[in-house]
Scaffold this motif. Structure first.
Motif, PDB file in Angstrom:
ATOM      1  N   PRO A 199       0.791  -1.240   0.000  1.00  0.00           N
ATOM      2  CA  PRO A 199       0.000   0.000   0.000  1.00  0.00           C
ATOM      3  C   PRO A 199       0.818   1.282   0.000  1.00  0.00           C
ATOM      4  CG  PRO A 199      -0.148  -1.101   2.126  1.00  0.00           C
ATOM      5  CD  PRO A 199       0.582  -2.035   1.206  1.00  0.00           C
ATOM      6  N   HIS A 201       3.273   1.695  -1.986  1.00  0.00           N
ATOM      7  CA  HIS A 201       3.820   1.815  -3.347  1.00  0.00           C
ATOM      8  C   HIS A 201       2.621   1.722  -4.298  1.00  0.00           C
ATOM      9  CE1 HIS A 201       6.615   1.653  -6.577  1.00  0.00           C
ATOM     10  NE2 HIS A 201       7.224   0.501  -6.361  1.00  0.00           N
ATOM     11  N   GLY A 202       2.564   0.686  -5.134  1.00  0.00           N
ATOM     12  CA  GLY A 202       1.512   0.631  -6.154  1.00  0.00           C
ATOM     13  C   GLY A 202       0.110   0.468  -5.606  1.00  0.00           C
ATOM     14  N   LYS A 232      -1.635  11.473  12.858  1.00  0.00           N
ATOM     15  CA  LYS A 232      -0.479  11.142  11.990  1.00  0.00           C
ATOM     16  C   LYS A 232      -0.814  10.011  11.035  1.00  0.00           C
ATOM     17  CE  LYS A 232       3.700  12.884  14.103  1.00  0.00           C
ATOM     18  NZ  LYS A 232       4.390  13.263  12.897  1.00  0.00           N
ATOM     19  N   ILE A 235      -2.637  10.406   4.200  1.00  0.00           N
ATOM     20  CA  ILE A 235      -3.679  10.583   3.188  1.00  0.00           C
ATOM     21  C   ILE A 235      -3.188   9.808   1.979  1.00  0.00           C
ATOM     22  CG2 ILE A 235      -5.151  12.276   2.045  1.00  0.00           C
ATOM     23  CD1 ILE A 235      -3.574  14.414   3.513  1.00  0.00           C
ATOM     24  N   MET A 236      -3.977   8.851   1.557  1.00  0.00           N
ATOM     25  CA  MET A 236      -3.513   8.007   0.464  1.00  0.00           C
ATOM     26  C   MET A 236      -3.515   8.805  -0.844  1.00  0.00           C
ATOM     27  SD  MET A 236      -2.654   5.681   2.272  1.00  0.00           S
ATOM     28  CE  MET A 236      -1.934   4.449   1.217  1.00  0.00           C
ATOM     29  N   PHE A 238      -1.144  10.844  -1.553  1.00  0.00           N
ATOM     30  CA  PHE A 238      -0.417  12.089  -1.279  1.00  0.00           C
ATOM     31  C   PHE A 238       0.990  11.756  -0.800  1.00  0.00           C
ATOM     32  CE2 PHE A 238      -2.928  16.054  -1.206  1.00  0.00           C
ATOM     33  CZ  PHE A 238      -4.121  15.541  -1.690  1.00  0.00           C
ATOM     34  N   GLY A 239       1.913  12.674  -1.092  1.00  0.00           N
ATOM     35  CA  GLY A 239       3.278  12.527  -0.596  1.00  0.00           C
ATOM     36  C   GLY A 239       4.115  11.701  -1.552  1.00  0.00           C
ATOM     37  N   ARG A 241       8.517  10.440  -1.988  1.00  0.00           N
ATOM     38  CA  ARG A 241       9.896  10.588  -1.531  1.00  0.00           C
ATOM     39  C   ARG A 241      10.657  11.607  -2.383  1.00  0.00           C
ATOM     40  NH1 ARG A 241      13.416   7.174   1.157  1.00  0.00           N
ATOM     41  NH2 ARG A 241      11.610   6.749   2.450  1.00  0.00           N
ATOM     42  N   PHE A 284      -1.015  20.478   4.342  1.00  0.00           N
ATOM     43  CA  PHE A 284       0.205  19.677   4.152  1.00  0.00           C
ATOM     44  C   PHE A 284       1.190  20.281   3.137  1.00  0.00           C
ATOM     45  CE2 PHE A 284      -3.044  16.696   5.601  1.00  0.00           C
ATOM     46  CZ  PHE A 284      -2.386  15.957   6.567  1.00  0.00           C
ATOM     47  N   ILE A 289       3.824  17.959   0.773  1.00  0.00           N
ATOM     48  CA  ILE A 289       2.980  16.775   0.575  1.00  0.00           C
ATOM     49  C   ILE A 289       1.814  17.151  -0.344  1.00  0.00           C
ATOM     50  CG2 ILE A 289       1.534  15.046   1.747  1.00  0.00           C
ATOM     51  CD1 ILE A 289       3.376  15.515   4.228  1.00  0.00           C
TER      52      ILE A 289
HETATM   53  N1  CMC Z   1      -0.238  11.943   4.438  1.00  0.00           N
HETATM   54  C1  CMC Z   1       0.114  12.544   5.593  1.00  0.00           C
HETATM   55  N2  CMC Z   1       1.379  12.699   5.994  1.00  0.00           N
HETATM   56  C2  CMC Z   1       2.338  12.244   5.189  1.00  0.00           C
HETATM   57  C3  CMC Z   1       2.050  11.620   3.962  1.00  0.00           C
HETATM   58  C4  CMC Z   1       0.699  11.470   3.613  1.00  0.00           C
HETATM   59  N3  CMC Z   1       0.340  10.862   2.487  1.00  0.00           N
HETATM   60  N4  CMC Z   1       3.192  11.261   3.373  1.00  0.00           N
HETATM   61  C5  CMC Z   1       4.183  11.643   4.181  1.00  0.00           C
HETATM   62  N5  CMC Z   1       3.657  12.236   5.288  1.00  0.00           N
HETATM   63  C6  CMC Z   1       4.395  12.788   6.430  1.00  0.00           C
HETATM   64  C7  CMC Z   1       4.826  11.655   7.357  1.00  0.00           C
HETATM   65  O1  CMC Z   1       3.838  11.365   8.324  1.00  0.00           O
HETATM   66  C8  CMC Z   1       6.086  12.219   7.945  1.00  0.00           C
HETATM   67  O2  CMC Z   1       5.735  13.139   8.966  1.00  0.00           O
HETATM   68  P1  CMC Z   1       6.682  13.338  10.256  1.00  0.00           P
HETATM   69  O3  CMC Z   1       7.975  13.868   9.702  1.00  0.00           O
HETATM   70  O4  CMC Z   1       5.922  14.295  11.085  1.00  0.00           O
HETATM   71  O5  CMC Z   1       6.829  11.971  10.856  1.00  0.00           O
HETATM   72  C9  CMC Z   1       6.688  13.026   6.778  1.00  0.00           C
HETATM   73  O6  CMC Z   1       5.599  13.373   5.935  1.00  0.00           O
HETATM   74  C10 CMC Z   1       7.698  12.254   5.986  1.00  0.00           C
HETATM   75  O7  CMC Z   1       7.144  10.975   5.692  1.00  0.00           O
HETATM   76  P2  CMC Z   1       7.999   9.769   5.169  1.00  0.00           P
HETATM   77  O8  CMC Z   1       7.254   8.502   5.322  1.00  0.00           O
HETATM   78  O9  CMC Z   1       9.376   9.846   5.756  1.00  0.00           O
HETATM   79  O10 CMC Z   1       8.127  10.135   3.660  1.00  0.00           O
HETATM   80  P3  CMC Z   1       8.580   9.148   2.584  1.00  0.00           P
HETATM   81  O11 CMC Z   1       9.251   9.944   1.541  1.00  0.00           O
HETATM   82  O12 CMC Z   1       9.343   8.029   3.166  1.00  0.00           O
HETATM   83  O13 CMC Z   1       7.198   8.529   2.082  1.00  0.00           O
HETATM   84  C11 CMC Z   1       5.421   7.819   0.797  1.00  0.00           C
HETATM   85  C12 CMC Z   1       6.766   8.538   0.792  1.00  0.00           C
HETATM   86  C13 CMC Z   1       4.899   7.767  -0.631  1.00  0.00           C
HETATM   87  C14 CMC Z   1       5.637   6.373   1.290  1.00  0.00           C
HETATM   88  C15 CMC Z   1       4.441   8.552   1.713  1.00  0.00           C
HETATM   89  O14 CMC Z   1       4.262   9.870   1.259  1.00  0.00           O
HETATM   90  C16 CMC Z   1       3.115   7.849   1.867  1.00  0.00           C
HETATM   91  O15 CMC Z   1       2.983   6.936   2.694  1.00  0.00           O
HETATM   92  N6  CMC Z   1       2.070   8.268   1.064  1.00  0.00           N
HETATM   93  C17 CMC Z   1       0.793   7.608   1.101  1.00  0.00           C
HETATM   94  C18 CMC Z   1       0.832   6.351   0.254  1.00  0.00           C
HETATM   95  C19 CMC Z   1       0.917   6.670  -1.224  1.00  0.00           C
HETATM   96  O16 CMC Z   1       0.190   7.511  -1.720  1.00  0.00           O
HETATM   97  N7  CMC Z   1       1.801   5.950  -1.936  1.00  0.00           N
HETATM   98  C20 CMC Z   1       1.990   6.114  -3.378  1.00  0.00           C
HETATM   99  C21 CMC Z   1       3.338   6.653  -3.668  1.00  0.00           C
HETATM  100  S1  CMC Z   1       3.555   7.257  -5.336  1.00  0.00           S
HETATM  101  C22 CMC Z   1       3.465   5.868  -6.343  1.00  0.00           C
HETATM  102  C23 CMC Z   1       4.329   4.752  -5.964  1.00  0.00           C
HETATM  103  O17 CMC Z   1       5.427   4.879  -5.480  1.00  0.00           O
HETATM  104  O18 CMC Z   1       3.896   3.624  -6.211  1.00  0.00           O
END
Ligand code: CMC
Length: 358
Positions: A199, A201-202, A232, A235-236, A238-239, A241, A284, A289
């Motif tokens: 969840p 990733h894809g 905390k 939001i799916m 959103f966000g 790396r 955000f 984000i």
């Molecule tokens: N909603 C709320 N807060 C978020 C989100 C989000 N979608 N994404 C990151 N954050 C916050 C996170 O809680 C953290 O906050 P704090 O610093 O206060 O602990 C901060 O932003 C950094 O988060 P992170 O997990 O270190 O960031 P990351 O670069 O490792 O994560 C991500 C990238 C895609 C895993 C993450 O943004 C996420 O879980 N998004 C939701 C799932 C999603 O939409 N995934 C699809 C990604 S794009 C397509 C793909 O790769 O397949």
């Protein structure tokens, strides 16, 4: 090339906007794997070769008939992709003819396997691919048993282009690690499919629709987002790396969604999604984000009549092109991945007989 702070994405120097509008998925796959856009003759040959390998062996279909209907299609795809290795023997990985044949086979057969599992779990026999249809149109036909509207096929093809490649994301990294052991390309793709399924990733585009259903109405958007902030919760869709602004693929998908809704009728979830995007930006945006590729793709797929749990397998159909491009590149200068780790556990300690252990 990904420029996360500028929101720019290009495949081998061609902007994603140009490719989504002007190219086709097969042409883009060729570009990714062989490095340059094909001329008309090369594209013609490549398309015919892919077409001629779309069928899957009856033993693979029979194997899929034994999968539980309740199983997730990503698991079915991972098992079927790995099973290809049983049928197509491994040859020298420095043989360009073999590399090309394996790439073509995977690009051709993965969509057929996704569609076959969908029909099998509905209790139907899979239908054969149609050689008169394009790559995208044929997939939609095999999935729905109906020839798609040309606009729907074109938009689906653009979705495949948008998902085809994204540098060293988790599934591509997994593909590279597997590739670096010099195993067969079917194992490379099977490991990447397993990684894509999660969840974070894809799998996120499936969760976006669930999230929109949970929010339910425009009045609930603010309280839902506030709850996410307080608890905390993510939001799916959103966000990202890499992207710290709106993912350029999300912007393109949004315009594709609008074309679909103009033609085939609106979708209340899309109106809700736009409000989520707007209100999430206030909360955000300062932290970088914003909507990623998954935020609008589910809405497009749902409008195309695709079941929700096939969204990630469709991502896999597209990303096979990127995985293969990285596989081929890895083989060109291979060294096995063997990261070291910072060990924080016990140092050497005396053996304890079982009766003496706490
Ligand atoms: N909603 C709320 N807060 C978020 C989100 C989000 N979608 N994404 C990151 N954050 C916050 C996170 O809680 C953290 O906050 P704090 O610093 O206060 O602990 C901060 O932003 C950094 O988060 P992170 O997990 O270190 O960031 P990351 O670069 O490792 O994560 C991500 C990238 C895609 C895993 C993450 O943004 C996420 O879980 N998004 C939701 C799932 C999603 O939409 N995934 C699809 C990604 S794009 C397509 C793909 O790769 O397949």
């Amino acid at each position: 090339m990904v420029e996360g702070t500028l929101g720019q994405l290009a495949y081998r120097g061609y902007s994603i906007e140009d490719l989504a509008i002007r190219s086709s998925f097969l042409e883009t796959a060729y570009l990714l794997i062989w490095g340059d856009l094909p001329n008309a003759e090369a594209l013609g040959t490549f398309s015919e070769e892919v077409k001629s390998h779309r069928r899957i062996k009856f033993r693979i279909r029979d194997m899929m008939k034994c999968f539980p209907e309740s199983g997730h299609p990503m698991d079915a795809l991972q098992a079927s992709a790995a099973a290809l290795g049983l049928f197509y023997s491994r040859r020298a990985l420095d043989d360009p003819t073999y590399i090309r044949a394996a790439a073509i086979r995977l690009l051709a057969k993965i969509p057929t396997m996704v569609a076959a599992f969908q029909l099998i779990r509905k209790g139907h026999d899979p239908i054969q691919p149609r050689d008169d249809l394009s790559y995208a149109a044929n997939f939609l036909y095999m999935l729905t048993e109906q020839e798609p509207d040309p606009l729907a096929a074109r938009i689906f093809d653009a979705c495949l282009i948008l998902h085809a490649e994204h540098s060293l994301n988790a599934s591509t990294f997994s593909a590279l690690v597997t590739a670096s052991t010099l195993t067969d390309p079917y194992a490379v793709v099977a490991s990447a499919v397993g990684t894509l399924a999660g969840p974070l990733h894809g799998g996120a585009n499936e969760d976006v629709l669930d999230m929109l259903d949970t929010i339910g109405s425009v009045e609930n958007v603010g309280p839902y987002l506030d709850r996410c902030m307080a608890e905390k919760k993510r939001i799916m869709g959103f966000g990202h790396r890499v992207y710290k602004v709106k993912d350029p693929r999300a912007a393109i998908l949004q315009s594709l969604a609008e074309q679909l809704f103009d033609r085939f009728g609106s979708d209340a979830s899309y109106d809700l999604a736009r409000v989520v995007e707007e209100q999430a930006a206030d909360r955000f945006g300062a932290r970088g984000i914003y909507p990623n590729v998954d935020f609008y793709s589910g809405l497009v797929y749902r409008k195309l009549g695709i079941p929700q749990d096939l969204f990630t397998p469709i991502f896999a159909i597209a990303r096979v092109a990127g995985w293969l491009a990285h596989w081929k590149e890895q083989l060109g200068a291979n060294r096995i991945f063997r990261p070291s780790q910072v060990y924080v556990g016990h140092r050497l300690r005396p053996w304890q007989p079982i009766e003496a252990r706490p």
